[in-house]
Write an enzyme that holds these catalytic residues in place. Structure first.
Site, PDB file in Angstrom:
ATOM      1  N   THR A 170       0.825  -1.201   0.000  1.00 42.55           N
ATOM      2  CA  THR A 170       0.000   0.000   0.000  1.00 42.55           C
ATOM      3  C   THR A 170       0.858   1.249   0.000  1.00 42.55           C
ATOM      4  OG1 THR A 170      -1.993   0.933   0.963  1.00 42.55           O
ATOM      5  CG2 THR A 170      -0.225   0.426   2.490  1.00 42.55           C
ATOM      6  N   LYS A 224      -8.379   2.453   3.099  1.00 47.03           N
ATOM      7  CA  LYS A 224      -7.376   2.362   4.164  1.00 47.03           C
ATOM      8  C   LYS A 224      -7.276   3.635   4.988  1.00 47.03           C
ATOM      9  CE  LYS A 224      -4.966  -0.591   0.974  1.00 47.03           C
ATOM     10  NZ  LYS A 224      -3.888  -0.644   0.024  1.00 47.03           N
ATOM     11  N   GLY A 257      -4.818   6.660   8.611  1.00 45.24           N
ATOM     12  CA  GLY A 257      -4.583   5.745   7.508  1.00 45.24           C
ATOM     13  C   GLY A 257      -3.571   4.697   7.933  1.00 45.24           C
ATOM     14  N   SER A 305       4.760   0.482   0.961  1.00 44.66           N
ATOM     15  CA  SER A 305       5.768   0.161  -0.052  1.00 44.66           C
ATOM     16  C   SER A 305       5.998   1.296  -1.038  1.00 44.66           C
ATOM     17  CB  SER A 305       5.373  -1.110  -0.807  1.00 44.66           C
ATOM     18  OG  SER A 305       4.105  -0.947  -1.402  1.00 44.66           O
TER      19      SER A 305
END
Length: 177
Positions: free
Chosen positions: A7, A39, A51, A130
């Site tokens: 994500t 998210k 988040g 990521s």
């Protein structure tokens, strides 16, 4: 904490506006399982944005814990963040959760992790997941060389990250305060 794959979550603060953006991709290993996950959450009477990056189940547990801390401290974000970080670090169950949170209200923004990190950025930009480094670099450049809103910076930076990171997609959610 090892880099979390799967994500990208980005917070951008510009002027009086705060924007929190996240992509919608959920991956299991090298497989995309869902493309439209949300998210990012609004908490405490829509006055706080949160988040997550990392394990979805772990993140839901952390959202619940954080929301209870916000209620306990009447919406005082710094105090709730400190207490969550302390509990996350010391609790036998919580310390095994694999996630990171970005939390923000109109005045404060923090990155919170199970490693005991509680970081408030100097420049008003935080990114996790990521694709976080790509989104962070794009947001910093957009902030430096444009006058666009925090919401637009967050959206465009996440689009850039999604074009680079295979664990980040273009199903972007942006919430603002």
């Amino acid at each position: 904490m090892a880099a979390l794959r799967g994500t990208t979550i980005l917070l951008v603060r510009r002027g009086k506006q705060v924007a929190l953006a996240g992509d919608g991709q959920v991956s299991l290993g090298d497989t995309i399982i869902k493309s439209t996950a949300k998210k990012i959450r609004r908490l405490h009477e829509n006055q706080v944005l949160a988040g997550f990056a990392g394990s979805t189940a772990d993140a839901f547990s952390l959202f619940a814990r954080f929301e209870s801390k916000l209620e306990q401290f009447q919406g005082n974000l710094p105090r709730a963040a400190v207490e969550l970080a302390k509990e996350w670090r010391t609790d036998k169950v919580l310390r095994h959760l694999h996630a990171q949170l970005i939390i923000s209200d109109k005045k404060h923004s923090f990155l919170v992790s199970g490693d005991g990190d509680l970081i408030e950025p100097d420049d008003g930009v935080i990114a996790i997941g990521s694709g976080g480094p790509y989104a962070l670099a794009a947001a910093q450049a957009l902030l430096q060389f444009t006058k666009i809103s925090a919401q637009k910076v967050a959206l465009e930076a996440l689009k850039i990250a999604g074009g680079i990171c295979i664990y980040t997609n273009s199903a972007i959610t942006v919430e603002t305060l």
